[in-house]
Design a protein around this motif. Structure first.
Motif, mmCIF file in Angstrom:
data_model
loop_
_atom_site.group_PDB
_atom_site.id
_atom_site.type_symbol
_atom_site.label_atom_id
_atom_site.label_comp_id
_atom_site.label_asym_id
_atom_site.label_seq_id
_atom_site.Cartn_x
_atom_site.Cartn_y
_atom_site.Cartn_z
ATOM 1 N N THR A 154 0.847 -1.198 0.000
ATOM 2 C CA THR A 154 0.000 0.000 0.000
ATOM 3 C C THR A 154 0.882 1.248 0.000
ATOM 4 O OG1 THR A 154 -1.798 -1.146 1.154
ATOM 5 C CG2 THR A 154 -1.798 1.265 1.260
ATOM 6 N N LYS A 155 1.990 1.181 0.731
ATOM 7 C CA LYS A 155 2.937 2.304 0.778
ATOM 8 C C LYS A 155 3.494 2.598 -0.614
ATOM 9 C CE LYS A 155 6.905 3.931 3.492
ATOM 10 N NZ LYS A 155 7.841 3.585 4.589
ATOM 11 N N VAL A 156 3.753 1.534 -1.390
ATOM 12 C CA VAL A 156 4.244 1.706 -2.765
ATOM 13 C C VAL A 156 3.170 2.369 -3.627
ATOM 14 C CG1 VAL A 156 4.918 0.488 -4.873
ATOM 15 C CG2 VAL A 156 5.884 -0.196 -2.687
ATOM 16 N N LYS A 157 1.932 1.944 -3.452
ATOM 17 C CA LYS A 157 0.839 2.493 -4.270
ATOM 18 C C LYS A 157 0.562 3.967 -3.944
ATOM 19 C CE LYS A 157 -2.704 0.006 -5.429
ATOM 20 N NZ LYS A 157 -3.908 -0.844 -5.403
ATOM 21 N N LEU A 211 9.941 0.021 -6.953
ATOM 22 C CA LEU A 211 9.303 -1.290 -6.994
ATOM 23 C C LEU A 211 10.061 -2.146 -8.007
ATOM 24 C CD1 LEU A 211 6.777 -3.156 -6.366
ATOM 25 C CD2 LEU A 211 5.771 -2.183 -8.421
ATOM 26 N N TRP A 212 10.516 -3.317 -7.585
ATOM 27 C CA TRP A 212 11.286 -4.197 -8.476
ATOM 28 C C TRP A 212 10.611 -5.551 -8.594
ATOM 29 C CZ3 TRP A 212 16.413 -7.052 -6.970
ATOM 30 C CH2 TRP A 212 16.878 -7.769 -8.084
ATOM 31 N N ASN A 213 10.313 -5.937 -9.823
ATOM 32 C CA ASN A 213 9.730 -7.257 -10.075
ATOM 33 C C ASN A 213 10.305 -7.849 -11.358
ATOM 34 O OD1 ASN A 213 7.152 -8.677 -11.689
ATOM 35 N ND2 ASN A 213 7.531 -9.433 -9.634
ATOM 36 N N GLY A 214 11.122 -8.861 -11.207
ATOM 37 C CA GLY A 214 11.648 -9.579 -12.365
ATOM 38 C C GLY A 214 13.077 -9.224 -12.718
ATOM 39 N N PRO A 215 13.928 -10.242 -12.989
ATOM 40 C CA PRO A 215 15.305 -9.992 -13.427
ATOM 41 C C PRO A 215 15.316 -9.352 -14.806
ATOM 42 C CG PRO A 215 14.761 -12.326 -13.618
ATOM 43 C CD PRO A 215 13.606 -11.679 -12.931
ATOM 44 N N TYR A 232 12.491 4.175 -0.617
ATOM 45 C CA TYR A 232 11.819 3.009 -0.034
ATOM 46 C C TYR A 232 11.750 1.937 -1.124
ATOM 47 C CZ TYR A 232 8.243 0.099 2.174
ATOM 48 O OH TYR A 232 7.554 -0.964 2.728
ATOM 49 N N THR A 233 12.374 0.791 -0.872
ATOM 50 C CA THR A 233 12.500 -0.238 -1.904
ATOM 51 C C THR A 233 11.684 -1.483 -1.572
ATOM 52 O OG1 THR A 233 14.532 -1.018 -0.805
ATOM 53 C CG2 THR A 233 14.783 0.518 -2.627
ATOM 54 N N VAL A 234 10.958 -1.969 -2.574
ATOM 55 C CA VAL A 234 10.145 -3.178 -2.429
ATOM 56 C C VAL A 234 10.430 -4.104 -3.604
ATOM 57 C CG1 VAL A 234 7.798 -4.126 -2.384
ATOM 58 C CG2 VAL A 234 8.308 -2.014 -1.154
ATOM 59 N N ALA A 235 10.712 -5.369 -3.308
ATOM 60 C CA ALA A 235 10.939 -6.374 -4.346
ATOM 61 C C ALA A 235 9.962 -7.520 -4.142
ATOM 62 C CB ALA A 235 12.375 -6.895 -4.289
ATOM 63 N N GLY A 236 9.538 -8.144 -5.237
ATOM 64 C CA GLY A 236 8.597 -9.253 -5.108
ATOM 65 C C GLY A 236 8.673 -10.204 -6.274
ATOM 66 N N GLY A 237 8.294 -11.464 -6.024
ATOM 67 C CA GLY A 237 8.329 -12.498 -7.053
ATOM 68 C C GLY A 237 9.494 -13.435 -6.831
ATOM 69 N N GLY A 238 9.300 -14.717 -7.127
ATOM 70 C CA GLY A 238 10.303 -15.740 -6.860
ATOM 71 C C GLY A 238 11.638 -15.491 -7.531
ATOM 72 N N ASP A 239 11.628 -15.162 -8.841
ATOM 73 C CA ASP A 239 12.878 -14.915 -9.562
ATOM 74 C C ASP A 239 13.582 -13.663 -9.046
ATOM 75 O OD1 ASP A 239 12.643 -17.148 -11.128
ATOM 76 O OD2 ASP A 239 11.770 -16.117 -12.842
ATOM 77 N N THR A 240 12.794 -12.678 -8.648
ATOM 78 C CA THR A 240 13.369 -11.443 -8.111
ATOM 79 C C THR A 240 14.101 -11.723 -6.806
ATOM 80 O OG1 THR A 240 11.376 -10.374 -8.987
ATOM 81 C CG2 THR A 240 12.852 -9.007 -7.663
ATOM 82 N N ILE A 241 13.470 -12.519 -5.948
ATOM 83 C CA ILE A 241 14.094 -12.885 -4.678
ATOM 84 C C ILE A 241 15.376 -13.681 -4.923
ATOM 85 C CG2 ILE A 241 13.808 -14.260 -2.571
ATOM 86 C CD1 ILE A 241 10.806 -13.501 -2.667
ATOM 87 N N SER A 242 15.330 -14.604 -5.887
ATOM 88 C CA SER A 242 16.523 -15.393 -6.225
ATOM 89 C C SER A 242 17.653 -14.491 -6.719
ATOM 90 C CB SER A 242 16.194 -16.429 -7.308
ATOM 91 O OG SER A 242 15.251 -17.361 -6.845
ATOM 92 N N ALA A 243 17.289 -13.514 -7.552
ATOM 93 C CA ALA A 243 18.294 -12.589 -8.089
ATOM 94 C C ALA A 243 18.883 -11.722 -6.981
ATOM 95 C CB ALA A 243 17.672 -11.711 -9.173
ATOM 96 N N ASP A 295 14.132 -2.773 1.534
ATOM 97 C CA ASP A 295 13.245 -2.445 2.654
ATOM 98 C C ASP A 295 12.153 -3.486 2.871
ATOM 99 O OD1 ASP A 295 14.441 0.019 3.501
ATOM 100 O OD2 ASP A 295 13.666 0.934 1.679
ATOM 101 N N TYR A 296 11.555 -3.958 1.776
ATOM 102 C CA TYR A 296 10.541 -5.009 1.942
ATOM 103 C C TYR A 296 10.614 -5.987 0.781
ATOM 104 C CZ TYR A 296 6.546 -7.588 3.394
ATOM 105 O OH TYR A 296 5.758 -8.624 3.824
ATOM 106 N N VAL A 297 10.656 -7.272 1.133
ATOM 107 C CA VAL A 297 10.676 -8.333 0.130
ATOM 108 C C VAL A 297 9.389 -9.128 0.257
ATOM 109 C CG1 VAL A 297 11.883 -10.363 -0.727
ATOM 110 C CG2 VAL A 297 13.201 -8.453 0.219
ATOM 111 N N SER A 298 8.562 -9.092 -0.769
ATOM 112 C CA SER A 298 7.281 -9.792 -0.742
ATOM 113 C C SER A 298 7.481 -11.263 -1.074
ATOM 114 C CB SER A 298 6.313 -9.174 -1.750
ATOM 115 O OG SER A 298 5.119 -9.928 -1.820
#
Length: 383
Positions: free
Chosen positions: A177-180, A304-308, A334-345, A356-359
């Motif tokens: 919500t903070k990102v939005k 907001l980061w999603n995807g390599p 304020y940084t937010v990352a999400g998604g399996g490949d993003t977390i792996s990267a 700051d936050y990893v979904s």
């Protein structure tokens, strides 16, 4: 309209049914990535310390929905890992067995894979009611599955005596919500292979954010849509028309220089997008392209980061994604990352703890950011 939260509930002496997302990768009976289990521990600890009895439930993989036990999709390896993390025994039972044991439950037990049961994915009301009857209070803490209207995520809320959000779900919603509600100087960085799965998201973010930086197969499709020869690069032919429209949006940034190679096993060369040969494929963003967006990332107040943004699984082509991860990690926004490949990267880059936050979510993460209604969240609010 909001929802009840776990810490608002009186749990003492109550029975609790907790829906977690324990859909972890398993190899040779061992959980190979514990991230989702570790993120569930605060809610588990809180409930156990409150004096409630607890039933855990989750899905795992994609078994046949036929009311039959399927060993390869059993939660047993996951529950075993949870036992280690919580330092306690957690018996694993079928739904029939738990119903027979009602009111005789030990401190903590687990229900076998919810997707074994007919009616789970169709949100069957009879199965939803059976789940809800297992306990006094239902706690939804599986944000990663909240975009699916299943019996164990949504239907159970409707029929439960009382329902609330767990600590992780509440944490996820607050961060996203903070990102939005980002305000000025907000950017999104989107990679991955398919533009079709993220078209709505790209459109939505290009309206709400200042810049949207594209990489990976998504960028490839946009480059091809502009009429450039991209050789044998991964693209979505069916999305070229939509990609052409995206390319005309001044808020959207597409790399103009890339790393190409004739094989993922051969080190690449840096080139502009108008000098790619028929035999080459785009495998990464170039250092020059990253340099051109460095100021945008440095000055951003929300990222907001999603995807390599490249074929990061191969060491030959992980440099762009690794450098990008570093740039995001050291930014003051304020940084937010999400998604399996993003977390792996991010993990490969060693920056997971600097974001700051990893979904933990993939589909739910994208749908929430896009502005779609998530069925389980809607059910919690209505409850």
């Amino acid at each position: 309209m909001t929802y009840k939260r776990l810490k608002e509930m009186d749990l003492s002496g109550k029975s609790v049914l907790l829906r977690l997302d324990l859909n972890a990768p398993i190899q040779d009976g061992i959980v190979t990535n514990k991230e989702r289990l570790l993120r569930s521990l605060p809610t588990l600890d809180y409930i156990l310390e409150s004096g409630a009895s607890l039933i855990i439930m989750s899905h795992l993989g994609r078994p046949e929905e036929d009311n039959q036990f399927q060993k390869e999709f059993s939660l047993k390896p996951v529950v075993k890992e949870l036992e280690n993390l919580l330092s306690c025994s957690i018996p694993l039972y079928s739904l029939d067995e738990i119903e027979a044991k009602k009111n005789k439950i030990q401190t903590i037990i687990a229900l076998e894979n919810t997707r074994f049961y007919i009616g789970e994915k169709t949100n069957n009301s009879d199965l939803s009611r059976r789940f809800s009857n297992l306990a006094d209070i239902f706690v939804m803490d599986a944000f990663a599955t909240s975009h699916r209207a299943h019996a164990s995520t949504t239907g159970v809320i409707t029929f439960s005596q009382d329902a609330c959000a767990g600590l992780l779900l509440d944490e996820e919603l607050n961060a996203l919500t903070k990102v939005k509600q980002n305000g000025n100087n907000s950017i999104a960085i989107l990679g991955g292979s398919k533009i079709s799965t993220k078209l709505g998201l790209i459109d939505s973010l290009s309206e709400s954010m200042d810049k949207v930086i594209l990489g990976g197969g998504i960028a490839n499709t946009c480059i091809a849509a502009q009429g450039f020869n991209i050789g044998k690069s991964l693209i979505e032919e069916s999305m070229l028309k939509e990609a052409e429209q995206l390319s005309k949006n001044p808020k959207i940034i597409i790399p103009q220089t890339v790393i190409v190679s004739s094989s993922p096993d051969i080190p690449g060369r840096e080139t502009s997008i108008d000098k790619i040969s028929d035999e080459e494929s785009i495998f990464d963003i170039s250092p020059e392209a990253l340099l051109q967006i460095a100021d945008i990332i440095t000055q951003a107040k929300t990222i907001l980061w999603n995807g390599p943004i490249g074929f990061f699984e191969k060491d030959n082509f992980d440099k762009g994604t690794m450098k990008l991860a570093d740039m995001i990690a050291v930014s003051s926004g304020y940084t937010v990352a999400g998604g399996g490949d993003t977390i792996s990267a991010a993990n490969k880059a060693g920056v997971l703890d600097k974001i700051d936050y990893v979904s933990t979510a993939g589909g739910a993460f994208l749908e929430f950011i896009e502005g779609r209604t998530l069925p389980a969240i809607k059910a919690l609010k209505e409850k």
